[in-house]
Scaffold this motif. Sequence first.
Motif, PDB file in Angstrom:
ATOM      1  N   GLY A   1       0.834  -1.193   0.000  1.00 32.16           N
ATOM      2  CA  GLY A   1       0.000   0.000   0.000  1.00 32.16           C
ATOM      3  C   GLY A   1       0.868   1.242   0.000  1.00 32.16           C
ATOM      4  O   GLY A   1       2.030   1.231  -0.424  1.00 32.16           O
TER       5      GLY A   1
ATOM      6  N   GLU B   1       2.372   2.637   2.326  1.00 33.19           N
ATOM      7  CA  GLU B   1       3.529   2.629   3.213  1.00 33.19           C
ATOM      8  C   GLU B   1       4.837   2.470   2.456  1.00 33.19           C
ATOM      9  O   GLU B   1       5.895   2.909   2.917  1.00 33.19           O
ATOM     10  CB  GLU B   1       3.377   1.523   4.279  1.00 33.19           C
ATOM     11  CG  GLU B   1       3.662   0.109   3.830  1.00 33.19           C
ATOM     12  CD  GLU B   1       2.508  -0.567   3.137  1.00 33.19           C
ATOM     13  OE1 GLU B   1       2.510  -1.807   3.051  1.00 33.19           O
ATOM     14  OE2 GLU B   1       1.581   0.138   2.668  1.00 33.19           O
TER      15      GLU B   1
ATOM     16  N   GLN C   1      -3.264   8.236   5.402  1.00 30.95           N
ATOM     17  CA  GLN C   1      -3.325   7.032   4.575  1.00 30.95           C
ATOM     18  C   GLN C   1      -2.117   6.137   4.834  1.00 30.95           C
ATOM     19  O   GLN C   1      -2.249   4.920   4.993  1.00 30.95           O
ATOM     20  CB  GLN C   1      -3.379   7.402   3.085  1.00 30.95           C
ATOM     21  CG  GLN C   1      -3.476   6.192   2.168  1.00 30.95           C
ATOM     22  CD  GLN C   1      -3.517   6.566   0.700  1.00 30.95           C
ATOM     23  OE1 GLN C   1      -3.742   7.739   0.345  1.00 30.95           O
ATOM     24  NE2 GLN C   1      -3.293   5.600  -0.170  1.00 30.95           N
TER      25      GLN C   1
ATOM     26  N   ASP D   1      -1.998   2.246   6.363  1.00 32.84           N
ATOM     27  CA  ASP D   1      -1.377   1.132   5.645  1.00 32.84           C
ATOM     28  C   ASP D   1      -0.160   0.593   6.384  1.00 32.84           C
ATOM     29  O   ASP D   1       0.143  -0.610   6.308  1.00 32.84           O
ATOM     30  CB  ASP D   1      -0.973   1.574   4.234  1.00 32.84           C
ATOM     31  CG  ASP D   1      -2.180   1.831   3.334  1.00 32.84           C
ATOM     32  OD1 ASP D   1      -3.277   1.361   3.681  1.00 32.84           O
ATOM     33  OD2 ASP D   1      -2.013   2.504   2.298  1.00 32.84           O
TER      34      ASP D   1
END
Length: 476
Positions: free
Chosen positions: A235, A237, A285, A289
């Motif tokens: 994701g 990250e 976000q 993640d």
Amino acid sequence: MRLTLLAGLVFMSTTPVLASDDVIGTETTFQSPNGLAERCVRIAQIPGGKYSSSDLKEETAFCQIDLYAPAVAVCPKTWSTSPGMMIYDVSDGNYAMDRTGFERNACSEGKSAKGLAKTDLAKFKPTMNASGTSGTFSPSALLYYHFSRYFDATVKVPVTVWRSMDAQMHLSEVARPGLSISGHNRSARMNNAGWQMLVAADQNPDKYSPTDELFTSDRQQIFGVLTSSPGHRYGSEINGTRKSGWGKGQNFDFQETPAFLALRSEKPLADAITDGLAKGARDPQIARDLGADTAPEQMVFWMKELSEIVVLDFIFSQQDRVGNIDFTPYYYWVENGEVKHKKAKHHEPGDASVPAQAKLIRRTNLNDNDAGGRVQYANFAKSTQMLEKLRHMSADTYQKLVALDQDLQSKGPLFEWVSASVGLNEGQIDQIVKNTSLATGILKATCEAGNLRFDLSPNEFFLTGAVVEQQIACGA
């Protein structure tokens, strides 16, 4: 089977006029139903490369695939942005030895048919750079595979071999079905455009330019690579939020991820990890993640893997990295003073076959490597100054880069390999030489300014909780 020895490179032209099917390695041939001799080539090993026994086993397995055997079925890849061909083992299951039935029914669903086969064997990807399509250059995947072994990289790059296929068989078995299936998917615009071009080119190779990037010299076969892409997509990250859109924007977003922020930190490794996690998690976000309690050991793996990715992408002018980085979960633990690991079956802890203290570590897979190598591609690692921002690196990676640059400048064995092994043209070879020189110069300048710490050793960190920074000569 025919073997062309690497030692013979010195007797060959090192600057072919066009990218072509003139590749060097161990060849296996197959006969198509039309009587053409198709080739699978295990490209000659790059000088100094470290190849595992599993690498060689997988290369061999790829070059044992007969595309027309009754136990083998082929489907067009009509998802994602680039066209390709999925190859399945149908020796068992509901379609046991029923190649025709599998291709008629399973392929038409327009998604991976692995669940309907015994297993998947490989993915075939040709070059495709026509208007409206997603950039794909088949030699790029070969470059990443072999150069990752030269660098003895921590990041996992899949085994890849060269393969040709009878163009008329590709047309009937794959291209026409691919065009039909992708035409029903509104979200597959670029994929469908690729299939349109492949259908036209299989019928008339002159429709695709430059023809030698897609067809063999006799114009009767299409060529590309066989590879496999295990792993799960990261994701934000690792891949970044991508909120700034394709191109430079998402590449700057990529540099705001925790591991990349740690790489940018001038602080010692432990403090850089703390800073990277804190700053990266400021984005909601990324925080979601990333999850809670990311282990420092995970961060060191990520930092080393990302530093290797940036070096490779810079050298090969990769234009489509962000959003395409994958992972495979592994358990890691220390036993009798050694780091042990085992591939995890699940994404959450709970495997009774490993020690209770084992940590679940996500190891990075660099699977999508087909948008590098061409001069026309946008080098986002270069244009967004990723190398200039690095403050942490493995000493081994740095020293191998310096040695690579010296070899390419002096036209040594690595230069000969690049020039003759994977079918690059003069401009593409020259780009690799220039990019390697520029990358080396950037990192040397950082090193000479005292701003580059050689402290990325995941195994040492796992063993001791720290890494002793290495002191090396910047020109080593």
